[in-house]
Design an enzyme around this catalytic site. Structure first.
Site, mmCIF file in Angstrom:
data_model
loop_
_atom_site.group_PDB
_atom_site.id
_atom_site.type_symbol
_atom_site.label_atom_id
_atom_site.label_comp_id
_atom_site.label_asym_id
_atom_site.label_seq_id
_atom_site.Cartn_x
_atom_site.Cartn_y
_atom_site.Cartn_z
ATOM 1 C CG ASP A 74 9.507 -2.847 2.341
ATOM 2 O OD1 ASP A 74 9.569 -2.530 1.046
ATOM 3 O OD2 ASP A 74 8.422 -3.468 2.725
ATOM 4 C CB ILE A 94 -0.982 -0.158 1.095
ATOM 5 C CG1 ILE A 94 -1.664 -1.284 1.306
ATOM 6 C CG2 ILE A 94 -1.787 1.237 1.302
ATOM 7 C CD1 ILE A 94 -2.753 -1.406 0.109
ATOM 8 N N GLY A 95 2.285 1.180 0.541
ATOM 9 C CA GLY A 95 2.912 2.353 0.703
ATOM 10 C C GLY A 95 3.457 2.724 2.131
ATOM 11 C CE LYS A 96 3.175 -1.976 6.316
ATOM 12 N NZ LYS A 96 2.873 -2.758 5.217
ATOM 13 C CB THR A 97 8.498 1.063 2.946
ATOM 14 O OG1 THR A 97 8.227 -0.526 3.593
ATOM 15 C CG2 THR A 97 9.804 1.227 3.144
ATOM 16 C CE LYS A 146 8.871 -4.551 6.050
ATOM 17 N NZ LYS A 146 7.422 -4.004 6.407
ATOM 18 C CB VAL A 150 4.977 -7.346 8.710
ATOM 19 C CG1 VAL A 150 5.087 -8.157 7.732
ATOM 20 C CG2 VAL A 150 6.251 -7.325 9.507
#
Length: 201
Positions: A41, A13-16, A32, A97
């Site tokens: 990531d 989705i774009g977390k990193t 992370k 995660v």
């Protein structure tokens, strides 16, 4: 500055991207702790913070699966109390995660990790078809577990994109309890991410 737990409605989705952008813009540490299948990531966060791999992502599994499945393939398991203790000893940003309900162990999910750390949550969501339901479901889980959502960041999706502003408008009436509802246009680099981050200062 307050520390935050960055989670999402799912994977990819774009977390990193968001975590790296926020860390870079505010000079924060970013972690992370669990990587499954790849350290890509973690390496993005390392580039944004200057940290090493062991500091950024100490638990790494080869299989691109949920932590519980990836660890089991190596005859291991995730030690949630140890993970929570490690997380609470840090400050800055912790990236989870997958989504809020991704399994960590046979009985525990990412939300149990977030509850143990008890930091404000940044929920990263997409602007794809179906993201509205996924976002509202994730918010219900966070609310039921008494976790405070500090911000929702809508990261512009590449596929099946229904539009950033359209997504924001549709979510607005359902998310009045969330202080920040932010749109993040697609960018080629987390260094170029354009979003309001004054609320973090």
């Amino acid at each position: 500055m307050t520390s935050y737990f960055v989670t999402s409605t799912g994977t990819g989705i774009g977390k990193t991207f968001v975590t790296a952008a926020l860390a870079y813009q505010h000079g924060l540490a970013a972690y992370k702790p669990i990587s499954c299948g790849s350290t890509e990531d973690a390496e993005i966060l390392m580039a944004a913070t200057g940290q090493g791999l062991e500091t950024t992502s100490p638990w790494r599994y080869a299989a691109p699966l949920t932590p519980s499945m990836a660890a089991a393939k190596e005859g291991k398991s995730v030690n949630l109390p140890g993970l929570i203790a490690w997380s609470k000893s840090r400050s800055g940003l912790i990236e989870g995660v997958g989504g809020v309900m991704a399994p960590l162990t046979e009985k525990e999910t990412i939300v149990d990790w977030m509850k143990g750390v008890n930091w404000p949550v940044i929920l990263v969501v997409g602007s794809y078809l179906g993201s509205l339901s996924h976002t509202l479901s994730a918010l219900e889980v966070l609310k039921a577990n008494k976790l405070r959502t500090a911000a929702i960041i809508i990261s512009e999706s590449i596929e099946n994109n229904i539009g950033l502003h359209e997504t924001r408008a549709a979510l607005a009436s359902f998310t009045k309890h969330v202080p920040q509802l932010i749109t993040l246009p697609r960018a080629t680099s987390w260094k170029q991410a354009e979003m309001d981050t004054e609320w973090m200062e």
